[in-house]
Design an enzyme around this catalytic site. Sequence first.
Site, mmCIF file in Angstrom:
data_model
loop_
_atom_site.group_PDB
_atom_site.id
_atom_site.type_symbol
_atom_site.label_atom_id
_atom_site.label_comp_id
_atom_site.label_asym_id
_atom_site.label_seq_id
_atom_site.Cartn_x
_atom_site.Cartn_y
_atom_site.Cartn_z
ATOM 1 N N HIS A 37 -85.136 109.978 29.192
ATOM 2 C CA HIS A 37 -84.477 110.551 30.665
ATOM 3 C C HIS A 37 -83.231 109.456 31.215
ATOM 4 O O HIS A 37 -82.543 109.371 31.546
ATOM 5 C CB HIS A 37 -85.025 110.748 31.301
ATOM 6 C CG HIS A 37 -85.791 111.985 31.369
ATOM 7 N ND1 HIS A 37 -87.945 111.769 31.061
ATOM 8 C CD2 HIS A 37 -85.846 113.847 30.981
ATOM 9 C CE1 HIS A 37 -88.164 112.595 30.811
ATOM 10 N NE2 HIS A 37 -87.264 113.755 31.214
ATOM 11 N N LYS A 152 -83.165 115.810 21.556
ATOM 12 C CA LYS A 152 -85.000 116.336 21.096
ATOM 13 C C LYS A 152 -85.027 117.954 21.927
ATOM 14 O O LYS A 152 -85.495 118.250 20.736
ATOM 15 C CB LYS A 152 -85.630 115.360 22.261
ATOM 16 C CG LYS A 152 -86.613 116.028 22.654
ATOM 17 C CD LYS A 152 -88.008 116.564 21.957
ATOM 18 C CE LYS A 152 -89.486 116.725 22.388
ATOM 19 N NZ LYS A 152 -89.676 116.970 23.460
ATOM 20 N N ASP A 153 -84.225 118.439 22.807
ATOM 21 C CA ASP A 153 -84.249 119.641 22.688
ATOM 22 C C ASP A 153 -82.836 120.645 22.329
ATOM 23 O O ASP A 153 -81.699 121.072 22.705
ATOM 24 C CB ASP A 153 -84.141 120.021 24.341
ATOM 25 C CG ASP A 153 -85.318 119.826 25.647
ATOM 26 O OD1 ASP A 153 -86.722 119.723 24.516
ATOM 27 O OD2 ASP A 153 -85.741 118.866 25.329
HETATM 28 O O1 PAF Z 1 -84.825 119.577 29.426
HETATM 29 C C1 PAF Z 1 -85.643 120.170 30.945
HETATM 30 O O2 PAF Z 1 -86.011 118.509 31.184
HETATM 31 C C2 PAF Z 1 -84.889 121.516 31.627
HETATM 32 O O3 PAF Z 1 -85.448 122.204 30.710
HETATM 33 C C3 PAF Z 1 -83.812 121.259 32.040
HETATM 34 C C4 PAF Z 1 -82.677 120.940 31.105
HETATM 35 C C5 PAF Z 1 -83.982 119.974 33.657
HETATM 36 C C6 PAF Z 1 -83.662 122.224 32.752
HETATM 37 O O4 PAF Z 1 -84.977 122.630 33.732
#
Ligand code: PAF
Length: 288
Positions: A37, A152-153
């Site tokens: 993050h 990662k996602d």
């Molecule tokens: O990746 C995440 O943390 C969540 O899926 C997001 C993009 C904040 C949406 O809630």
Amino acid sequence: MKQAITLAELRSWVTATRARGERIGLVPTMGFLHEGHLALIRQARSDAEIDRVVVSIFVNPLQFGPREDYHTYPRDPERDRELVREAGADLLFTPAVEEMYPPGFATRVEVQGKLTTVLCGRSRPGHFQGVATVITKLFNLVGPDSAYFGLKDAQQVAVIQRLVADLNFPVRIKVHPTVREPDGLAMSSRNTYLSPEERKAATVLYRALCSAQSLAHSGERRISELEEHLRRIIRTEPRARLDYAEILSWPDLEAAECLEPGKIYLMAVAAYLGRTRLIDNLLLEVHP
Ligand code: PAF
């Protein structure tokens, strides 16, 4: 750094920022922040196309299934606030659930088709509808010029890119590479659930991906062979229970039989370590 809790507070900050002609970058998160993050916040902070950085922290109930970890999802608002401030954000938005979804809230946003029905879409029905709904709300509320997501996602990135194109959101999606622990484990807020033994075993995901990548680079083009290779390696770890190991075209997520030179593929894996479901991926490009 300011903090907005209500939509009214957020709107008044956004209006004043826009009135000064400043461009906004948005980093949406669910909190319990880690280096992945913070890399997104720093990317936004150093982006020459951005003047102000908004970070949202909202554990979005819509994207959790009924038997998933919404209630136990890790939360540490004090620590998060300090990390967001140190990383250089201008505004932290931390709405309550009732603020985002007041009584009577009945709208859902859905990207249909392959993008949301393969991989995690198959294992977590409704998950991407929840993501698309909250991202649509955040984009409408903040009106960002750019928004930042981690690779990662990867499937989430593909879904959000489709959402932005289809609904004409005037926002650029900027993607940051996966941030990993020194032993290769992809950073995730859910890593905190792992016991020491599960934490060790979890490295099998990245090992499998790297090994399949080497096999592809050494000439194996058959996707079924490469997928079987991924599955075989994950199955060598007794603590890991495979959910999926698949290779699909990127970013359309279409199945194919063979890797074609010049095209990009997503190698994606998901497995349970104990009760914790982890995902990881690598983008694969083969050269002629
Ligand atoms: O990746 C995440 O943390 C969540 O899926 C997001 C993009 C904040 C949406 O809630």
